[in-house]
Design a protein around this motif. Structure first.
Motif, PDB file in Angstrom:
ATOM      1  N   GLY A  83       0.799  -1.218   0.000  1.00  0.00           N
ATOM      2  CA  GLY A  83       0.000   0.000   0.000  1.00  0.00           C
ATOM      3  C   GLY A  83       0.826   1.260   0.000  1.00  0.00           C
ATOM      4  N   GLY A  84       0.194   2.359   0.424  1.00  0.00           N
ATOM      5  CA  GLY A  84       0.819   3.687   0.381  1.00  0.00           C
ATOM      6  C   GLY A  84       1.543   4.019   1.668  1.00  0.00           C
ATOM      7  N   GLY A  85       2.719   3.452   1.843  1.00  0.00           N
ATOM      8  CA  GLY A  85       3.467   3.635   3.080  1.00  0.00           C
ATOM      9  C   GLY A  85       3.870   5.068   3.364  1.00  0.00           C
ATOM     10  N   ILE A  86       4.072   5.861   2.321  1.00  0.00           N
ATOM     11  CA  ILE A  86       4.537   7.234   2.551  1.00  0.00           C
ATOM     12  C   ILE A  86       3.515   8.037   3.349  1.00  0.00           C
ATOM     13  CG2 ILE A  86       3.604   8.140   0.378  1.00  0.00           C
ATOM     14  CD1 ILE A  86       6.130   9.935   0.263  1.00  0.00           C
ATOM     15  N   PHE A  87       2.235   7.699   3.205  1.00  0.00           N
ATOM     16  CA  PHE A  87       1.210   8.481   3.897  1.00  0.00           C
ATOM     17  C   PHE A  87       1.251   8.290   5.406  1.00  0.00           C
ATOM     18  CE2 PHE A  87      -0.674   7.749  -0.381  1.00  0.00           C
ATOM     19  CZ  PHE A  87      -0.645   9.068  -0.804  1.00  0.00           C
ATOM     20  N   SER A  88       1.820   7.176   5.855  1.00  0.00           N
ATOM     21  CA  SER A  88       1.906   6.953   7.302  1.00  0.00           C
ATOM     22  C   SER A  88       2.864   7.927   7.965  1.00  0.00           C
ATOM     23  CB  SER A  88       2.340   5.514   7.596  1.00  0.00           C
ATOM     24  OG  SER A  88       3.651   5.270   7.114  1.00  0.00           O
ATOM     25  N   THR A  89       3.767   8.549   7.197  1.00  0.00           N
ATOM     26  CA  THR A  89       4.705   9.522   7.762  1.00  0.00           C
ATOM     27  C   THR A  89       4.151  10.942   7.734  1.00  0.00           C
ATOM     28  OG1 THR A  89       5.824   9.955   5.648  1.00  0.00           O
ATOM     29  CG2 THR A  89       6.614   8.077   6.958  1.00  0.00           C
ATOM     30  N   LEU A  90       3.002  11.140   7.089  1.00  0.00           N
ATOM     31  CA  LEU A  90       2.420  12.470   6.955  1.00  0.00           C
ATOM     32  C   LEU A  90       1.292  12.670   7.971  1.00  0.00           C
ATOM     33  CD1 LEU A  90       2.301  12.586   3.046  1.00  0.00           C
ATOM     34  CD2 LEU A  90       4.113  13.399   4.571  1.00  0.00           C
ATOM     35  N   GLU A  91       0.668  13.839   7.913  1.00  0.00           N
ATOM     36  CA  GLU A  91      -0.356  14.172   8.901  1.00  0.00           C
ATOM     37  C   GLU A  91      -1.489  13.149   8.926  1.00  0.00           C
ATOM     38  OE1 GLU A  91       1.736  17.924   7.716  1.00  0.00           O
ATOM     39  OE2 GLU A  91       0.922  16.187   6.677  1.00  0.00           O
ATOM     40  N   GLN A  92      -1.880  12.655   7.755  1.00  0.00           N
ATOM     41  CA  GLN A  92      -3.003  11.720   7.716  1.00  0.00           C
ATOM     42  C   GLN A  92      -2.670  10.366   8.330  1.00  0.00           C
ATOM     43  OE1 GLN A  92      -1.378  13.250   5.138  1.00  0.00           O
ATOM     44  NE2 GLN A  92      -2.052  12.346   3.220  1.00  0.00           N
ATOM     45  N   GLY A  93      -1.386  10.133   8.588  1.00  0.00           N
ATOM     46  CA  GLY A  93      -0.982   8.887   9.229  1.00  0.00           C
ATOM     47  C   GLY A  93      -1.037   8.931  10.736  1.00  0.00           C
ATOM     48  N   GLY A  94      -1.448  10.065  11.318  1.00  0.00           N
ATOM     49  CA  GLY A  94      -1.525  10.203  12.762  1.00  0.00           C
ATOM     50  C   GLY A  94      -2.696   9.450  13.351  1.00  0.00           C
TER      51      GLY A  94
ATOM     52  N   ASP B  11      -5.248  10.389  14.953  1.00  0.00           N
ATOM     53  CA  ASP B  11      -6.566  11.017  14.812  1.00  0.00           C
ATOM     54  C   ASP B  11      -7.314  10.541  13.571  1.00  0.00           C
ATOM     55  OD1 ASP B  11      -6.027  12.409  17.092  1.00  0.00           O
ATOM     56  OD2 ASP B  11      -5.508  14.285  16.086  1.00  0.00           O
ATOM     57  N   HIS B  12      -6.574  10.031  12.594  1.00  0.00           N
ATOM     58  CA  HIS B  12      -7.198   9.629  11.332  1.00  0.00           C
ATOM     59  C   HIS B  12      -7.105   8.113  11.107  1.00  0.00           C
ATOM     60  CE1 HIS B  12      -7.220  13.892  10.465  1.00  0.00           C
ATOM     61  NE2 HIS B  12      -5.910  13.939  10.644  1.00  0.00           N
ATOM     62  N   ALA B  13      -6.868   7.374  12.185  1.00  0.00           N
ATOM     63  CA  ALA B  13      -6.628   5.936  12.056  1.00  0.00           C
ATOM     64  C   ALA B  13      -7.827   5.198  11.470  1.00  0.00           C
ATOM     65  CB  ALA B  13      -6.267   5.351  13.423  1.00  0.00           C
ATOM     66  N   GLU B  14      -9.040   5.629  11.811  1.00  0.00           N
ATOM     67  CA  GLU B  14     -10.226   4.904  11.352  1.00  0.00           C
ATOM     68  C   GLU B  14     -10.351   4.908   9.837  1.00  0.00           C
ATOM     69  OE1 GLU B  14     -15.111   4.994  11.897  1.00  0.00           O
ATOM     70  OE2 GLU B  14     -13.828   6.288  13.125  1.00  0.00           O
ATOM     71  N   ALA B  15     -10.027   6.026   9.204  1.00  0.00           N
ATOM     72  CA  ALA B  15     -10.190   6.140   7.754  1.00  0.00           C
ATOM     73  C   ALA B  15      -8.905   5.832   6.992  1.00  0.00           C
ATOM     74  CB  ALA B  15     -10.670   7.549   7.390  1.00  0.00           C
ATOM     75  N   PHE B  16      -7.768   5.765   7.697  1.00  0.00           N
ATOM     76  CA  PHE B  16      -6.471   5.740   7.009  1.00  0.00           C
ATOM     77  C   PHE B  16      -6.339   4.562   6.046  1.00  0.00           C
ATOM     78  CE2 PHE B  16      -2.072   4.416   6.532  1.00  0.00           C
ATOM     79  CZ  PHE B  16      -1.479   5.599   6.149  1.00  0.00           C
ATOM     80  N   GLU B  17      -6.611   3.355   6.508  1.00  0.00           N
ATOM     81  CA  GLU B  17      -6.317   2.181   5.676  1.00  0.00           C
ATOM     82  C   GLU B  17      -7.056   2.205   4.360  1.00  0.00           C
ATOM     83  OE1 GLU B  17      -4.218  -1.011   5.645  1.00  0.00           O
ATOM     84  OE2 GLU B  17      -3.356   0.849   6.403  1.00  0.00           O
ATOM     85  N   ARG B  18      -8.303   2.634   4.395  1.00  0.00           N
ATOM     86  CA  ARG B  18      -9.088   2.561   3.169  1.00  0.00           C
ATOM     87  C   ARG B  18      -8.691   3.622   2.151  1.00  0.00           C
ATOM     88  NH1 ARG B  18     -15.662   2.879   2.074  1.00  0.00           N
ATOM     89  NH2 ARG B  18     -15.488   2.229  -0.106  1.00  0.00           N
ATOM     90  N   ILE B  19      -8.473   4.875   2.616  1.00  0.00           N
ATOM     91  CA  ILE B  19      -8.294   5.953   1.644  1.00  0.00           C
ATOM     92  C   ILE B  19      -6.837   6.390   1.464  1.00  0.00           C
ATOM     93  CG2 ILE B  19     -10.629   6.811   1.953  1.00  0.00           C
ATOM     94  CD1 ILE B  19      -9.561   8.989   3.764  1.00  0.00           C
ATOM     95  N   PHE B  20      -5.918   5.916   2.333  1.00  0.00           N
ATOM     96  CA  PHE B  20      -4.509   6.244   2.163  1.00  0.00           C
ATOM     97  C   PHE B  20      -3.635   4.985   2.131  1.00  0.00           C
ATOM     98  CE2 PHE B  20      -6.204  10.124   4.181  1.00  0.00           C
ATOM     99  CZ  PHE B  20      -5.879  11.034   3.191  1.00  0.00           C
ATOM    100  N   GLY B  21      -3.873   4.075   3.064  1.00  0.00           N
ATOM    101  CA  GLY B  21      -3.073   2.848   3.087  1.00  0.00           C
ATOM    102  C   GLY B  21      -3.278   1.992   1.854  1.00  0.00           C
ATOM    103  N   THR B  22      -4.517   1.884   1.394  1.00  0.00           N
ATOM    104  CA  THR B  22      -4.928   1.170   0.172  1.00  0.00           C
ATOM    105  C   THR B  22      -4.203  -0.163  -0.041  1.00  0.00           C
ATOM    106  OG1 THR B  22      -3.352   2.459  -1.165  1.00  0.00           O
ATOM    107  CG2 THR B  22      -5.614   3.287  -1.007  1.00  0.00           C
ATOM    108  N   PRO B  23      -4.364  -1.128   0.881  1.00  0.00           N
ATOM    109  CA  PRO B  23      -3.738  -2.439   0.665  1.00  0.00           C
ATOM    110  C   PRO B  23      -4.313  -3.117  -0.575  1.00  0.00           C
ATOM    111  CG  PRO B  23      -5.318  -2.524   2.474  1.00  0.00           C
ATOM    112  CD  PRO B  23      -5.179  -1.082   2.112  1.00  0.00           C
ATOM    113  N   HIS B  24      -3.458  -3.834  -1.294  1.00  0.00           N
ATOM    114  CA  HIS B  24      -3.893  -4.434  -2.567  1.00  0.00           C
ATOM    115  C   HIS B  24      -3.765  -5.949  -2.579  1.00  0.00           C
ATOM    116  CE1 HIS B  24       0.417  -4.773  -3.361  1.00  0.00           C
ATOM    117  NE2 HIS B  24       0.522  -3.503  -3.037  1.00  0.00           N
ATOM    118  N   GLY B  25      -2.837  -6.506  -1.814  1.00  0.00           N
ATOM    119  CA  GLY B  25      -2.691  -7.950  -1.723  1.00  0.00           C
ATOM    120  C   GLY B  25      -2.230  -8.635  -2.994  1.00  0.00           C
ATOM    121  N   VAL B  26      -1.596  -7.928  -3.914  1.00  0.00           N
ATOM    122  CA  VAL B  26      -1.166  -8.522  -5.183  1.00  0.00           C
ATOM    123  C   VAL B  26       0.058  -9.408  -4.974  1.00  0.00           C
ATOM    124  CG1 VAL B  26      -0.263  -8.018  -7.484  1.00  0.00           C
ATOM    125  CG2 VAL B  26      -2.102  -6.616  -6.520  1.00  0.00           C
TER     126      VAL B  26
END
Length: 591
Positions: A499-510, A512-527
């Motif tokens: 997924g989008g690991g870089i976003f975990s280092t930014l504000e949205q990775g804090g 406060d945003h954990a509930e929404a993070f995986e779906r809209i920033f982490g975006t795991p793909h499992g390929v």
């Protein structure tokens, strides 16, 4: 003072500072703020104003003034067909090479496309006939506007004069104004009036005296801008630089803050984790008085903040018509810079107290980074970047993805010890490791194709690519090639954090945003990347630690994929520990 009036008065003041002495106005409502500002400048004897009721006439009048006076001349009009009627003069200025400044007023974005009066699409209205187009943002009452407006005027007048390419011509600035459009009778005309200090959140004055915001030197391959020795200086080398940045740092005795893809990240003055030092260093960042910028530095926020500091003299070295100055603070723009008293081929200057302090802090910071990575129980993207950089020999090629990989290289990989020149005194590219990255727009698309293309023409050593999993998936079709196509020798290392690991280092990775993070920033793909590589008959290896990765990197023939799975859930904490460790070590390193 309302924002429209503030913008207009600052723009007209900076036009005068840049040498504009004549201006032409076609009356209208939306351009009222500019009209009042020009009228005030005319009354003060700064810019002579000419008023014409027809825009076509106004355009050609400005053309004649610019052609005979050999100075840029602005022509100002309102929105709609008024702007369209300047087109014939713009075309003539384009083909004749006349420095015409076309300043068109426009409605703000919320009034476009909804049937508002006198509103059409004015963005790039004149197409390729202008040397520069800029949509000027709607003015706001907030800090940072003054620098933006003034730097833009300097850039526009330089483009109109043909700075760099010696191809003068028209420039188009489109100004979006919101009501109110007219000044109050009590508004100060002088931008240094003390009443403005309480009315506006920043000073609206220009540089001291009558100086332009940006001092721009005409292009000349033989010309050198000599820099005085006094200010405490650092050299920042961004993407697309060359050895000139390193040469300047070593001959002047200044610290070198070089991004991996700069082509200058080598030698004794190059710092390693410099972005952490800028964030946490013991008064080092605060002590900087001048920055000499080469290339396009875009990797780190600490560097961006440094280049936006109004108390630092920013000197930009660029041969391109468009030079980097996102902070709008560049005072001087030139093609070549050197310290006074040095000559081409001069040797390295021994460290003085300023450089020695940076080098001591850098040694301590590198040791701190090494200690934190050694204690980290999991193999991370930083470990991978350090391993890949460590195996790259002289003459080798490395293409880095624009997300975490290039930043991991910047933080974890030590500068190389390349020789600046060979025995004959010339810079030999075969002696240098080459790092490339698509940093023009810093997108992740097309990175594998870029790496394959670079590897196909690379001749002096092995070629590697270091990318993230999303970058790999974005361009996986690059692995598809027909039987008649050339095969590159390229090892593609994929840091797969699902997924989008870089976003975990930014504000949205804090948190406060954990509930929404995986779906809209982490975006795991499992390929399954191995299966994807197999579908294109591309050799594939999975490495889970340093030893396995080094073994995989030692086999460099043909096109191959090496996957390194990592856990991105630890990334944010790891970067926090690195900052803390470097902060403590840097202070100890210079005591």
């Amino acid at each position: 003072m309302n924002p429209s009036t503030a913008l207009a008065r600052v723009v007209v003041d900076e036009l005068w500072r840049c040498g504009v002495r004549e201006a032409v106005l076609a009356p209208g409502s939306r351009n009222a703020a500019l009209a009042f500002a020009l009228h005030a400048a005319d009354a003060r004897g700064r810019i002579r104003l000419h008023v014409r009721v027809d825009e076509r006439t106004a355009g050609f009048l400005a053309l004649g003034l610019a052609k005979a006076g050999r100075r840029p001349v602005p022509v100002v009009c309102t929105s709609g067909t008024a702007a369209a009627n300047l087109h014939p003069a713009v075309l003539e200025a384009n083909h004749a090479g006349i420095p015409l400044l076309v300043l068109t007023a426009d409605r703000p974005p919320e009034l476009r496309g909804v049937g508002a009066s006198q509103t059409t699409d004015q963005l790039k209205l004149y197409g390729d006939a202008v040397r520069l187009f800029h949509e000027v943002g709607v003015p706001e009452r907030r800090p940072g506007q003054n620098a933006y407006w003034r730097e833009l005027v300097g850039r526009a007048t330089a483009a109109a004069r043909g700075f760099r390419d010696r191809n003068p011509g028209p420039v188009h600035l489109n100004f979006a104004f919101r009501d109110p459009l007219v000044p109050e009778p009590t508004d100060p005309v002088d931008l240094e009036d003390p009443r403005l200090r309480d009315d506006w959140p920043e000073s609206l004055a220009g540089r001291s005296g009558h100086g332009r915001w940006t001092r721009i030197e005409r292009v000349s391959t033989e010309h050198i801008a000599w820099l005085e020795e006094g200010p405490r200086t650092v050299v920042v080398a961004g993407d697309g630089t060359d050895a000139q940045a390193r040469w300047l740092a070593e001959t002047a005795g200044w610290p070198l803050l070089a991004e991996p893809s700069s082509g200058a990240r080598s030698g004794p003055n190059a710092l390693g984790p410099y972005r952490l030092l800028l964030d946490t260093g013991p008064d080092l960042e605060a002590g900087i008085e001048r920055v000499v910028v080469h290339g396009w530095p875009t990797l780190s926020r600490p560097v961006t903040r440094l280049l936006a500091r109004p108390d630092v003299e920013i000197v930009v070295v660029s041969r391109r018509p468009s030079w980097p100055d996102a902070g709008h603070q560049a005072y001087r723009v030139t093609t070549t810079a050197a310290l006074e008293g040095t000559v081409e081929g001069a040797g390295r200057r021994e460290p003085d107290e300023w450089l020695a302090a940076w080098l001591a802090a850098d040694r301590a910071a590198r040791a701190a980074v090494d200690d934190v990575l050694a204690e980290e129980p999991e193999f991370t993207g930083l470990h991978v970047a350090r391993e890949v950089a460590g195996v790259l020999p002289e003459g080798g090629l490395l293409v880095a993805g624009s997300s975490n990989p290039i930043r991991d290289l910047d933080l974890a990989a030590a500068p190389w010890g390349n020789r600046l020149v060979d025995e004959s005194g010339r810079i030999d590219p075969r002696n240098h490791r080459r790092v490339l990255s698509n940093r023009g727009l810093a997108g992740i698309d097309g990175t594998l194709s870029t790496a394959i293309g670079a590897a196909l023409v690379h001749r002096s050593g092995p070629a590697y690519a270091l990318v993230g999993d999303l970058t790999f998936l974005h361009d996986a079709n690059a692995l598809v090639r027909g039987p008649y196509e050339a095969r590159p020798d390229l090892t593609i290392v994929v840091v797969n954090d699902d997924g989008g690991g870089i976003f975990s280092t930014l504000e949205q990775g804090g948190p406060d945003h954990a509930e929404a993070f995986e779906r809209i920033f982490g975006t795991p793909h499992g390929v399954d990347l191995g299966s994807l590589a197999a579908a294109t008959h591309t050799p594939f290896t999975r490495a889970t630690n340093g030893a396995e990765l080094r073994g995989a990197l030692s086999r460099s023939r043909g096109l191959r994929v090496v996957e390194v799975p990592v856990d991105r859930s630890r990334t944010r904490d790891l970067h926090a520990r690195l900052r803390e460790a470097v902060a403590a070590a840097a202070y100890d390193g210079v005591r």
